[in-house]
Write an enzyme that holds these catalytic residues in place. Structure first.
Site, short mmCIF file in Angstrom:
data_model
loop_
_atom_site.label_atom_id
_atom_site.label_comp_id
_atom_site.label_asym_id
_atom_site.label_seq_id
_atom_site.Cartn_x
_atom_site.Cartn_y
_atom_site.Cartn_z
N ALA A 204 -35.88 22.74 -56.09
CA ALA A 204 -34.41 22.78 -56.11
C ALA A 204 -33.94 23.03 -54.69
O ALA A 204 -34.49 23.90 -54.00
CB ALA A 204 -33.91 23.89 -57.02
N HIS A 205 -32.99 22.26 -54.24
CA HIS A 205 -32.44 22.50 -52.90
C HIS A 205 -31.03 21.96 -52.70
O HIS A 205 -30.44 22.17 -51.64
CB HIS A 205 -33.35 21.89 -51.83
CG HIS A 205 -33.23 20.39 -51.76
ND1 HIS A 205 -33.83 19.56 -52.65
CD2 HIS A 205 -32.54 19.59 -50.92
CE1 HIS A 205 -33.54 18.30 -52.37
NE2 HIS A 205 -32.75 18.29 -51.31
N ARG A 206 -30.49 21.22 -53.69
CA ARG A 206 -29.17 20.62 -53.50
C ARG A 206 -28.15 21.69 -53.20
O ARG A 206 -28.10 22.73 -53.89
CB ARG A 206 -28.70 19.88 -54.76
CG ARG A 206 -29.49 18.67 -55.14
CD ARG A 206 -28.70 17.41 -54.85
NE ARG A 206 -28.95 16.96 -53.50
CZ ARG A 206 -30.04 16.29 -53.12
NH1 ARG A 206 -30.97 15.96 -53.98
NH2 ARG A 206 -30.18 15.92 -51.86
#
Ligand code: UD1
Ligand code: UDP
Length: 365
Positions: A204-206
């Protein structure tokens, strides 16, 4: 013909690598211009080493910063280089700030721009990437769309058909070229003490997810529910942005979730391939899970990769209660979907089309 390949982040290095190899193979005169958007060893250098890529001729070292500041630094830096080391064609890949700056700088200097992975649309303008990809597409001269679907989006926006080439996605080339190398170089499952198909993998990084306390909290509690229900651990190689925000919000890592440093590409391919299910908000990881026949649950409200959903490889869960529901469904899915992103010859088709276009432009002159 001289080509400048502009890149700056992890996925761009990975997805440009087949094009770099193809340029090398075909004896095309090219250089790499790195903006330095990503700079930590495990977000940048490791990929050059593992993929045996030539050094960037230029690195702008712009580093992190607010969108305007970061993009402006890149724009100014790229312009300087393009003025003194002028290529015939600039290639950019994807939808990052590096892509926007690269395409814009070249277009203003009347240098031909090729956009690799053109025509993706989430139709969600709250995502910085959507703005970047729309602008890049509209100022590009050659648009390399991965699928017919992405070509159609471009046509719908009035982009002339003669500029668009459906090539597949170089993510397939990269995966096919490196899977065997990955197996020969090591066994990440053994290193992490994992058994094939007995764990889940997550990323996850958005910005819209991890910079929001509610959404990042929702993702972590989704992981917690998944562990409770299936008893399989979730291996979570976390992007530095995510680690920073987990700390800032003061979140505990839930039981069953194993947060680790970002992995090299060769290790990450193995982790993906061995997983029972992948949970992600990454664009590239949605595609790779589809290619590697591992079911995917996307931790977003939409996707610019609808092909993965259409073939039955992916479900869009958001960051709340639907995560567990989608995980249940995907765990029951057949794994016999078709890969919609091509046969692994996207890089070859891309360079071939640039050559053809260059020749026809020269003849017109
Ligand atoms: C960027 C792209 C995103 C892409 C992602 C790939 C934009 C707007 N976003 O997001 O589309 O999916 O790259 O991973 O272009 N950081 C480090 N080391 C690094 C890089 C970043 O520690 O090498 C940390 C810094 O705290 C930085 C934060 O991560 O502030 C965000 O980095 P940035 O490049 O702004 O955006 P990404 O989230 O990486
Ligand atoms: N990746 C990697 N190590 C990791 C996580 C991802 O090498 O720990 C690779 C992955 O295989 C894919 C790419 O990084 O090719 C995806 O990058 P990211 O998720 O950062 O960006 P996005 O694709 O969303 O733009």
């Amino acid at each position: 013909m001289k080509v400048a390949i502009i890149l700056g982040t992890r996925p761009e290095i990975i997805k440009m690598s087949p094009i770099i190899r193809e340029c090398d193979k075909q004896g095309i005169d090219f250089y790499i211009l790195h903006t330095g958007q990503h700079y930590s060893y495990d977000m940048d250098r490791i990929f050059f080493e593992q993929l045996k890529l030539p050094e960037a001729k230029y690195n702008l070292d712009v580093g992190s910063g607010k969108h305007g500041e970061q993009t402006a630094k890149m724009l100014a830096g790229i312009e300087e280089i393009l003025l003194k080391d002028t290529p015939d064609v600039v290639l950019v890949q994807g939808d990052t700030n590096t892509v926007l700056a690269g395409a814009l700088a070249a277009s203003k200097l009347q240098i031909k721009v090729g956009h690799v992975e053109a025509g993706l649309r989430s139709f969600d303008r709250t995502m910085p990437e959507e703005t970047n990809r729309v602008i890049a597409d509209h100022i590009s001269d050659y648009l390399f769309a991965p699928t017919e679907n992405s070509k159609q989006y471009l046509l719908n926006e009035g982009i002339p058909e003669e500029k668009i080439f459906v090539t597949g996605n170089t993510v397939v080339d990269a995966a096919y070229q490196n899977l065997e190398i990955a197996k020969q170089t090591g066994n990440v499952l053994e290193t992490l003490g994992l058994k094939e198909k007995e764990y889940f993998a997550a990323t996850a990084h958005r910005a819209e997810n991890v910079d929001s306390k509610e959404r990042l909290g929702g993702i972590l509690s989704g992981f917690s529910q998944i562990y409770e229900e299936f008893g399989l651990s979730i291996i979570f190689p976390a992007h530095p942005r995510t680690v920073k925000m987990i700390r800032e919000f003061g979140f505990e890592i839930p039981e069953g979730t194993k947060l680790i440093e970002p992995l090299g590409y060769l290790e990450f391919l193995q982790l993906e391939g061995g997983a029972r299910l992948i949970l992600t908000d990454s664009g590239g990881v949605q595609e790779e899970s589809c290619i590697l026949k591992v079911p995917c649950v996307t931790l977003r409200d939409n996707t610019e990769r609808p092909e993965t959903v259409d073939v039955g490889a992916n479900l869009i869960a958001g960051t709340g209660e639907k995560i567990i529901e989608c995980a249940r469904k995907m765990l029951e899915s057949d794994l016999n979907w078709e890969n919609p992103y091509g046969n692994g010859d996207a890089a070859e088709l891309t360079t071939k089309n640039i050559n053809l276009m260059r020749k026809s432009n020269t003849m017109e002159l």
